[in-house]
Design a protein around this motif. Sequence first.
Motif, mmCIF file in Angstrom:
data_model
loop_
_atom_site.group_PDB
_atom_site.id
_atom_site.type_symbol
_atom_site.label_atom_id
_atom_site.label_comp_id
_atom_site.label_asym_id
_atom_site.label_seq_id
_atom_site.Cartn_x
_atom_site.Cartn_y
_atom_site.Cartn_z
ATOM 1 N N GLU A 27 -9.397 3.453 -5.193
ATOM 2 C CA GLU A 27 -8.819 4.530 -5.996
ATOM 3 C C GLU A 27 -9.527 4.630 -7.350
ATOM 4 O O GLU A 27 -9.771 5.743 -7.842
ATOM 5 C CB GLU A 27 -7.321 4.291 -6.194
ATOM 6 N N TRP A 37 -12.392 13.622 -0.358
ATOM 7 C CA TRP A 37 -11.719 12.739 0.592
ATOM 8 C C TRP A 37 -12.726 11.968 1.447
ATOM 9 O O TRP A 37 -12.627 10.755 1.600
ATOM 10 C CB TRP A 37 -10.777 13.549 1.495
ATOM 11 N N GLU A 97 -17.279 17.868 1.016
ATOM 12 C CA GLU A 97 -16.078 17.743 1.843
ATOM 13 C C GLU A 97 -16.341 18.377 3.208
ATOM 14 O O GLU A 97 -17.044 19.387 3.293
ATOM 15 C CB GLU A 97 -14.882 18.416 1.174
ATOM 16 N N LYS A 105 -9.467 12.731 12.095
ATOM 17 C CA LYS A 105 -9.754 11.778 11.024
ATOM 18 C C LYS A 105 -10.904 12.278 10.163
ATOM 19 O O LYS A 105 -11.676 13.148 10.568
ATOM 20 C CB LYS A 105 -10.088 10.403 11.608
ATOM 21 N N LEU A 106 -11.027 11.706 8.976
ATOM 22 C CA LEU A 106 -12.121 12.076 8.088
ATOM 23 C C LEU A 106 -13.454 11.806 8.778
ATOM 24 O O LEU A 106 -13.682 10.716 9.313
ATOM 25 C CB LEU A 106 -12.043 11.276 6.780
ATOM 26 N N PHE A 164 -7.339 5.261 3.808
ATOM 27 C CA PHE A 164 -6.416 6.373 4.010
ATOM 28 C C PHE A 164 -6.210 7.050 2.670
ATOM 29 O O PHE A 164 -5.751 6.444 1.703
ATOM 30 C CB PHE A 164 -5.070 5.885 4.561
ATOM 31 N N VAL A 165 -6.571 8.336 2.608
ATOM 32 C CA VAL A 165 -6.478 9.085 1.364
ATOM 33 C C VAL A 165 -5.739 10.390 1.610
ATOM 34 O O VAL A 165 -5.879 11.015 2.671
ATOM 35 C CB VAL A 165 -7.892 9.354 0.781
ATOM 36 N N ASP A 166 -4.907 10.798 0.643
ATOM 37 C CA ASP A 166 -4.222 12.080 0.731
ATOM 38 C C ASP A 166 -4.253 12.748 -0.640
ATOM 39 O O ASP A 166 -5.024 12.338 -1.518
ATOM 40 C CB ASP A 166 -2.793 11.919 1.253
ATOM 41 N N THR A 167 -3.434 13.742 -0.832
ATOM 42 C CA THR A 167 -3.469 14.493 -2.088
ATOM 43 C C THR A 167 -3.076 13.648 -3.297
ATOM 44 O O THR A 167 -3.374 14.013 -4.428
ATOM 45 C CB THR A 167 -2.521 15.705 -2.001
ATOM 46 N N GLU A 168 -2.421 12.533 -3.060
ATOM 47 C CA GLU A 168 -2.015 11.642 -4.156
ATOM 48 C C GLU A 168 -3.068 10.579 -4.458
ATOM 49 O O GLU A 168 -2.920 9.819 -5.413
ATOM 50 C CB GLU A 168 -0.684 10.960 -3.808
ATOM 51 N N GLN A 171 -4.153 5.688 -0.499
ATOM 52 C CA GLN A 171 -2.889 5.051 -0.157
ATOM 53 C C GLN A 171 -3.073 3.677 0.489
ATOM 54 O O GLN A 171 -2.186 2.825 0.412
ATOM 55 C CB GLN A 171 -2.081 5.955 0.774
ATOM 56 N N ARG A 209 -0.290 0.246 6.011
ATOM 57 C CA ARG A 209 0.737 1.233 5.700
ATOM 58 C C ARG A 209 2.075 0.898 6.351
ATOM 59 O O ARG A 209 3.125 1.347 5.893
ATOM 60 C CB ARG A 209 0.272 2.623 6.105
#
Length: 311
Positions: A27, A37, A97, A105-106, A164-168, A171, A209
Amino acid sequence: MADQLIRATAAEGGIRAVGAITTRLTEEARQRHKLSWVASAALGRTMTAGLLLASSMKTPQSRVNISVQGNGPLGTVLVDAGLDGTVRGYVENPTIELSPNQIGKLDVGKAVGNQGYLYVVRDIGHGYPYSSTVELVSGEIGDDITHYLVTSEQTPSALVLGVFVDTEGIQAAGGLLLQVMPKAAIDEELVQTLESRIASLSGFTPLLRSGKTLPEIFQQLLGDMGLNILPERQIVRFNCDCSFERVLGALKMFGIEELKDMIEKDKGAEAICEFCGEVYQASQQDLTQLIQDLQQPFTEVPIGQLRKSSR
């Protein structure tokens, strides 16, 4: 859970296991480099791999450099990791991106590219570093590092990496390296058992997670094989040793005429550390002092890595 690395053995020392949680440091890299991402996933996986590889080195100052140079739009992914638990890195094109792959998945493989080379340099701090080059297998990082371990170090290995990545933000991030030691490598059944258990995992970040700790993950994989988890928990972190002094030393490499040009046109200089994104400002006075230093005989010039940009 704090970023950390733990080590274990199993099968009477025939298996070496290392696990790392790298959520926070990934992060930090995402924020420092303003990563997309897919760039976050690529760099996070590579930084984790660097820490896992460095964990087997012996001398305290040992470091591993990983350079992934594929034909994808991300360009070069470069990581520097140490036995001391520090790591840094960057992506050449951090804002690229891509749409998710066919399984949602990414698409790190497409972003990195499946044609190109993986370069690994092991430096113990003295003597000549050991370097190795292998062709990329998939661009997914984990497959490519595993290919390196098997072909260059000739060690049967299984490597699982995940981000694992999201808008926040990030994670969960981390990885697991399992290796069969040379004396046990002749045991084909042991190697096949290890491979099948790794293949049964749905990934590494789903385990994190779900709340599983590194010891619990080791127990799940190796609990019936004489698992011995070593007591030390090593803290791992994003860290860069750049400094204003090192930047000034590097600016000397431009020479007197270029420094004079910076003073005349830009009224100073701006240097950006590619590894951590830190911005350093050198004033006209700083550059004038560098010129005076260069005009003195036998001036020692330290070398640092920077990117020059005009203001």
